[in-house]
Design a protein around this motif. Structure first.
Motif, PDB file in Angstrom:
ATOM      1  N   SER A 171      37.313  32.436  49.655  1.00 54.43           N
ATOM      2  CA  SER A 171      37.655  32.993  50.931  1.00 54.43           C
ATOM      3  C   SER A 171      38.279  31.991  51.871  1.00 54.43           C
ATOM      4  N   SER A 172      39.503  32.350  52.537  1.00 52.01           N
ATOM      5  CA  SER A 172      39.934  31.436  53.670  1.00 52.01           C
ATOM      6  C   SER A 172      39.820  32.546  54.775  1.00 52.01           C
ATOM      7  N   ALA A 173      40.329  31.887  55.975  1.00 55.03           N
ATOM      8  CA  ALA A 173      40.651  32.558  57.214  1.00 55.03           C
ATOM      9  C   ALA A 173      41.692  33.737  57.090  1.00 55.03           C
ATOM     10  N   HIS A 174      42.466  33.538  56.195  1.00 54.73           N
ATOM     11  CA  HIS A 174      43.740  34.363  55.849  1.00 54.73           C
ATOM     12  C   HIS A 174      43.523  35.357  54.706  1.00 54.73           C
ATOM     13  N   LEU A 175      42.721  34.988  53.659  1.00 54.56           N
ATOM     14  CA  LEU A 175      42.472  36.021  52.487  1.00 54.56           C
ATOM     15  C   LEU A 175      41.076  35.898  51.874  1.00 54.56           C
ATOM     16  N   SER A 176      40.706  37.126  51.491  1.00 58.25           N
ATOM     17  CA  SER A 176      39.325  37.265  50.924  1.00 58.25           C
ATOM     18  C   SER A 176      39.491  36.624  49.424  1.00 58.25           C
ATOM     19  N   HIS A 177      38.025  36.251  48.931  1.00 54.22           N
ATOM     20  CA  HIS A 177      38.243  35.646  47.487  1.00 54.22           C
ATOM     21  C   HIS A 177      39.024  36.667  46.786  1.00 54.22           C
ATOM     22  N   LEU A 178      38.651  37.916  46.597  1.00 56.75           N
ATOM     23  CA  LEU A 178      39.437  38.749  45.760  1.00 56.75           C
ATOM     24  C   LEU A 178      40.651  38.527  45.897  1.00 56.75           C
ATOM     25  N   ARG A 179      41.470  38.720  47.209  1.00 57.51           N
ATOM     26  CA  ARG A 179      42.683  38.682  47.435  1.00 57.51           C
ATOM     27  C   ARG A 179      43.436  37.615  46.835  1.00 57.51           C
ATOM     28  N   THR A 180      42.777  36.301  47.239  1.00 54.62           N
ATOM     29  CA  THR A 180      43.148  35.009  46.667  1.00 54.62           C
ATOM     30  C   THR A 180      43.392  34.637  45.262  1.00 54.62           C
ATOM     31  N   GLN A 181      42.246  35.434  44.652  1.00 55.66           N
ATOM     32  CA  GLN A 181      42.387  35.394  43.092  1.00 55.66           C
ATOM     33  C   GLN A 181      43.394  36.444  42.555  1.00 55.66           C
ATOM     34  N   LYS A 182      43.671  37.734  43.069  1.00 54.95           N
ATOM     35  CA  LYS A 182      44.734  38.328  42.811  1.00 54.95           C
ATOM     36  C   LYS A 182      46.090  37.805  42.780  1.00 54.95           C
ATOM     37  N   THR A 183      46.387  36.924  44.054  1.00 54.19           N
ATOM     38  CA  THR A 183      47.516  36.470  44.181  1.00 54.19           C
ATOM     39  C   THR A 183      47.637  35.401  43.356  1.00 54.19           C
ATOM     40  N   LEU A 184      46.744  34.535  42.863  1.00 56.26           N
ATOM     41  CA  LEU A 184      47.080  33.489  41.891  1.00 56.26           C
ATOM     42  C   LEU A 184      47.268  34.202  40.707  1.00 56.26           C
ATOM     43  N   GLU A 185      46.571  35.184  40.432  1.00 55.47           N
ATOM     44  CA  GLU A 185      46.937  35.994  39.207  1.00 55.47           C
ATOM     45  C   GLU A 185      48.246  36.602  38.964  1.00 55.47           C
ATOM     46  N   GLN A 186      48.527  37.220  39.983  1.00 54.65           N
ATOM     47  CA  GLN A 186      50.034  37.830  40.093  1.00 54.65           C
ATOM     48  C   GLN A 186      50.962  36.875  40.094  1.00 54.65           C
ATOM     49  N   LEU A 187      51.029  35.433  40.636  1.00 53.25           N
ATOM     50  CA  LEU A 187      52.009  34.567  40.376  1.00 53.25           C
ATOM     51  C   LEU A 187      51.637  33.722  39.132  1.00 53.25           C
ATOM     52  N   GLY A 188      50.960  33.996  38.198  1.00 53.57           N
ATOM     53  CA  GLY A 188      50.687  33.512  37.118  1.00 53.57           C
ATOM     54  C   GLY A 188      50.172  31.837  37.023  1.00 53.57           C
ATOM     55  N   ALA A 189      49.581  31.509  38.188  1.00 46.05           N
ATOM     56  CA  ALA A 189      49.347  30.190  38.590  1.00 46.05           C
ATOM     57  C   ALA A 189      47.911  30.035  37.813  1.00 46.05           C
ATOM     58  N   ALA A 190      47.595  28.407  37.627  1.00 42.33           N
ATOM     59  CA  ALA A 190      46.611  28.066  36.979  1.00 42.33           C
ATOM     60  C   ALA A 190      46.209  27.114  38.093  1.00 42.33           C
ATOM     61  N   ALA A 191      44.870  27.552  38.856  1.00 42.76           N
ATOM     62  CA  ALA A 191      44.576  26.749  39.839  1.00 42.76           C
ATOM     63  C   ALA A 191      43.198  26.085  39.590  1.00 42.76           C
ATOM     64  N   SER A 192      42.827  24.839  40.042  1.00 43.59           N
ATOM     65  CA  SER A 192      41.819  24.157  39.709  1.00 43.59           C
ATOM     66  C   SER A 192      41.297  23.192  40.766  1.00 43.59           C
TER      67      SER A 192
END
Length: 127
Positions: free
Chosen positions: A45-66
């Motif tokens: 979670s950040s001040a702008h997005l929840s954990h779920l929204r962060t993960q969904k956004t990364l997933e929709q973008l096809g991003a590999a985050a680490s």
């Protein structure tokens, strides 16, 4: 402030990296766990997005985050298609600069550490 340094290699993919100068080298004994906790709480979670929204956004973008903790720094990294860099960079910056350290996320990270400790005690050869 934050400096963004970019190298355009004209490829389809981009790698974004944010280096935070808080590696274990700079931390005293009383705070030795902080870099590892940063790693476990990365892309939550950040001040702008929840954990779920962060993960969904990364997933929709096809991003590999680490996130990787080193002796000198902590590296937050995302590999993404070049066209999505304008979306991914603010997401990463918000996660690093404005994290919402929520009690349930901290408890989840602590539980993960306890599970790792138990696993290492049961199977020390896995080190």
């Amino acid at each position: 402030g934050v400096q963004v340094i970019a190298v355009d290699r004209q490829g389809l993919c981009a790698s974004l990296g944010l280096y935070v100068h808080v590696g274990s080298r700079f931390i005293g004994k009383e705070r030795a766990c902080l870099p590892h906790m940063l790693e476990l709480l990365a892309f939550r979670s950040s001040a702008h997005l929840s954990h779920l929204r962060t993960q969904k956004t990364l997933e929709q973008l096809g991003a590999a985050a680490s996130c990787r903790v080193g002796r000198e720094d902590v590296l937050f990294q995302t590999d993404i298609l070049r066209e999505y860099v304008p979306v991914a960079l603010p997401l990463m910056l918000a996660n690093v600069l404005c994290p919402s350290v929520l009690p349930d996320e901290v408890a989840e990270a602590q539980q993960h550490v306890l599970e790792l400790q138990q696993m290492m005690e049961e199977k020390p050869e896995s080190l």
